[in-house]
Design a protein around this motif. Structure first.
Motif, PDB file in Angstrom:
ATOM      1  N   GLU A 134       0.914  -1.201  -0.308  1.00 35.70           N
ATOM      2  CA  GLU A 134      -0.153   0.258  -0.076  1.00 35.70           C
ATOM      3  C   GLU A 134       1.035   0.942  -0.193  1.00 35.70           C
ATOM      4  N   LYS A 135       2.029   1.299   0.810  1.00 41.77           N
ATOM      5  CA  LYS A 135       2.522   2.338   1.272  1.00 41.77           C
ATOM      6  C   LYS A 135       3.255   2.763  -0.777  1.00 41.77           C
ATOM      7  N   LEU A 136       4.285   1.354  -1.377  1.00 36.12           N
ATOM      8  CA  LEU A 136       4.845   1.598  -2.949  1.00 36.12           C
ATOM      9  C   LEU A 136       3.288   2.533  -3.502  1.00 36.12           C
ATOM     10  N   GLU A 137       2.784   1.927  -3.669  1.00 37.75           N
ATOM     11  CA  GLU A 137       0.991   2.170  -4.944  1.00 37.75           C
ATOM     12  C   GLU A 137       0.825   3.538  -4.206  1.00 37.75           C
ATOM     13  N   LEU A 138       0.330   4.172  -2.768  1.00 37.06           N
ATOM     14  CA  LEU A 138       1.068   5.541  -3.105  1.00 37.06           C
ATOM     15  C   LEU A 138       2.091   6.515  -3.023  1.00 37.06           C
ATOM     16  N   ALA A 139       3.092   5.823  -3.264  1.00 41.03           N
ATOM     17  CA  ALA A 139       4.176   6.737  -4.073  1.00 41.03           C
ATOM     18  C   ALA A 139       4.274   6.793  -5.011  1.00 41.03           C
ATOM     19  N   LEU A 140       3.848   4.991  -5.413  1.00 39.18           N
ATOM     20  CA  LEU A 140       3.457   5.855  -7.201  1.00 39.18           C
ATOM     21  C   LEU A 140       2.983   6.560  -7.722  1.00 39.18           C
ATOM     22  N   LYS A 141       1.570   6.500  -7.168  1.00 37.66           N
ATOM     23  CA  LYS A 141       0.316   7.470  -7.000  1.00 37.66           C
ATOM     24  C   LYS A 141       0.294   8.749  -7.010  1.00 37.66           C
ATOM     25  N   ALA A 142       1.937   9.202  -5.817  1.00 39.64           N
ATOM     26  CA  ALA A 142       2.252  10.355  -5.906  1.00 39.64           C
ATOM     27  C   ALA A 142       2.927  10.803  -7.251  1.00 39.64           C
ATOM     28  N   GLN A 143       3.591  10.082  -7.738  1.00 41.56           N
ATOM     29  CA  GLN A 143       4.578  10.425  -8.106  1.00 41.56           C
ATOM     30  C   GLN A 143       3.509  10.813 -10.236  1.00 41.56           C
ATOM     31  N   GLN A 144       2.687  10.403 -10.622  1.00 37.91           N
ATOM     32  CA  GLN A 144       2.111  10.385 -11.162  1.00 37.91           C
ATOM     33  C   GLN A 144       1.862  11.520 -11.174  1.00 37.91           C
ATOM     34  N   GLN A 145       0.861  12.050 -10.138  1.00 42.41           N
ATOM     35  CA  GLN A 145       0.606  13.525  -9.801  1.00 42.41           C
ATOM     36  C   GLN A 145       0.539  14.845  -9.206  1.00 42.41           C
ATOM     37  N   LEU A 146       2.159  14.263  -8.714  1.00 45.16           N
ATOM     38  CA  LEU A 146       4.084  15.042  -8.660  1.00 45.16           C
ATOM     39  C   LEU A 146       4.904  15.081  -9.774  1.00 45.16           C
ATOM     40  N   ASP A 194       8.132  15.975  -9.278  1.00 42.43           N
ATOM     41  CA  ASP A 194       9.087  15.377  -7.685  1.00 42.43           C
ATOM     42  C   ASP A 194       8.336  15.052  -6.583  1.00 42.43           C
ATOM     43  N   CYS A 195       8.368  13.881  -6.283  1.00 45.18           N
ATOM     44  CA  CYS A 195       7.807  13.192  -5.054  1.00 45.18           C
ATOM     45  C   CYS A 195       8.026  13.311  -4.037  1.00 45.18           C
ATOM     46  N   PRO A 196       7.381  13.726  -3.249  1.00 42.37           N
ATOM     47  CA  PRO A 196       8.261  14.392  -1.929  1.00 42.37           C
ATOM     48  C   PRO A 196       7.668  12.852  -0.951  1.00 42.37           C
ATOM     49  N   PRO A 197       8.484  12.422  -0.639  1.00 43.26           N
ATOM     50  CA  PRO A 197       8.436  11.376   0.470  1.00 43.26           C
ATOM     51  C   PRO A 197       7.724  12.322   1.894  1.00 43.26           C
ATOM     52  N   ALA A 198       6.472  11.273   1.927  1.00 45.43           N
ATOM     53  CA  ALA A 198       5.712  11.594   2.944  1.00 45.43           C
ATOM     54  C   ALA A 198       5.880  11.253   4.380  1.00 45.43           C
ATOM     55  N   SER A 199       6.884  10.990   5.728  1.00 42.67           N
ATOM     56  CA  SER A 199       6.575  10.119   6.869  1.00 42.67           C
ATOM     57  C   SER A 199       6.344   9.163   7.147  1.00 42.67           C
ATOM     58  N   GLY A 200       6.718   8.148   6.581  1.00 42.85           N
ATOM     59  CA  GLY A 200       6.669   6.666   6.571  1.00 42.85           C
ATOM     60  C   GLY A 200       4.904   6.221   5.630  1.00 42.85           C
ATOM     61  N   MET A 201       4.389   7.454   5.401  1.00 43.81           N
ATOM     62  CA  MET A 201       3.540   6.711   4.771  1.00 43.81           C
ATOM     63  C   MET A 201       3.394   6.326   3.396  1.00 43.81           C
ATOM     64  N   MET A 202       4.515   6.518   2.286  1.00 49.65           N
ATOM     65  CA  MET A 202       4.962   6.061   1.574  1.00 49.65           C
ATOM     66  C   MET A 202       6.116   4.906   1.498  1.00 49.65           C
ATOM     67  N   LYS A 203       6.466   3.946   0.530  1.00 50.02           N
ATOM     68  CA  LYS A 203       7.589   3.286  -0.162  1.00 50.02           C
ATOM     69  C   LYS A 203       8.083   3.870  -0.658  1.00 50.02           C
ATOM     70  N   VAL A 204       9.075   5.058  -0.735  1.00 55.15           N
ATOM     71  CA  VAL A 204       9.788   5.273  -2.284  1.00 55.15           C
ATOM     72  C   VAL A 204      10.935   3.973  -2.523  1.00 55.15           C
ATOM     73  N   HIS A 205      11.494   3.515  -1.419  1.00 58.37           N
ATOM     74  CA  HIS A 205      12.769   2.555  -2.287  1.00 58.37           C
ATOM     75  C   HIS A 205      13.020   1.623  -0.914  1.00 58.37           C
ATOM     76  N   THR A 206      14.040   0.955  -1.162  1.00 59.85           N
ATOM     77  CA  THR A 206      14.050  -0.619  -0.754  1.00 59.85           C
ATOM     78  C   THR A 206      16.369  -0.712  -0.059  1.00 59.85           C
TER      79      THR A 206
END
Length: 180
Positions: free
Chosen positions: A33-45, A47-59
């Motif tokens: 779910e956190k990766l899905e959120l990061a990918l959706k955020a990137q589509q909308q913005l 430059d994808c700014p990570p938001a305090s543990g709610m997204m998984k932008v990397h591993t």
């Protein structure tokens, strides 16, 4: 398409649950779910700014050389990353891997090398650490930022990486265009 021209698929597994050595063993990680959120955020913005543990932008993984080769092939358009989770318990008889996302060069996949430079402060004698990205010290980069971008709270991240050596650089595999 000839066999040599086919796109190679590399599997990257995400844990569905915290591992048995972790204090939260068996609890859901929420990585999908956190990766899905990061990918959706990137589509909308852009430059994808990570938001305090709610997204998984990397591993963060081990084996920098292996992942360097894989990511290079992805960026050349010769390969893709199949991000997967086990349907049930990992490696259990009859269990299957489920593909969550298939990411290629246009998705922002990339890699940076993470290392830690530890030192004792000469003024107060306190042991400190500076995180380095691609060999460059990043004094403003905190463990909290790294942990949250990895989709974990700091304490969970520290437990996850207990016993892990940061002496050799570890690959940070980015799922989005975000970079440190």
């Amino acid at each position: 398409m000839e066999k040599k021209d086919q796109i190679k698929v590399y599997v990257l597994m995400l844990s569905k649950e915290f591992p048995k050595e972790h204090p939260k063993a068996g609890e859901q990680t929420g990585f999908k779910e956190k990766l899905e959120l990061a990918l959706k955020a990137q589509q909308q913005l852009e430059d994808c700014p990570p938001a305090s543990g709610m997204m998984k932008v990397h591993t963060i993984r081990t084996n920098l050389e292996r992942w360097s080769r894989i990511i290079q092939k992805v960026q050349e358009g010769k390969a893709v990353i199949s991000v997967r989770q086990w349907n049930g318990r990992p490696y259990e008889k009859g269990n299957v891997q489920v593909e969550l996302f298939r990411l290629g060069k246009d998705d922002g996949i990339g890699m940076q090398a993470l290392s830690v430079m530890e030192y004792t402060d000469s003024e107060d004698g306190v042991e400190r650490a500076v995180y380095c990205i691609d060999g460059k010290p990043m004094p403003m980069l905190t463990m909290k930022q790294i942990a949250e971008n990895d989709g974990l709270a700091v304490e969970d991240w520290k437990e996850w990486f207990t016993g892990m050596s940061f002496v050799e650089s570890l690959p940070i595999i980015h799922f989005t265009k975000f970079r440190y």
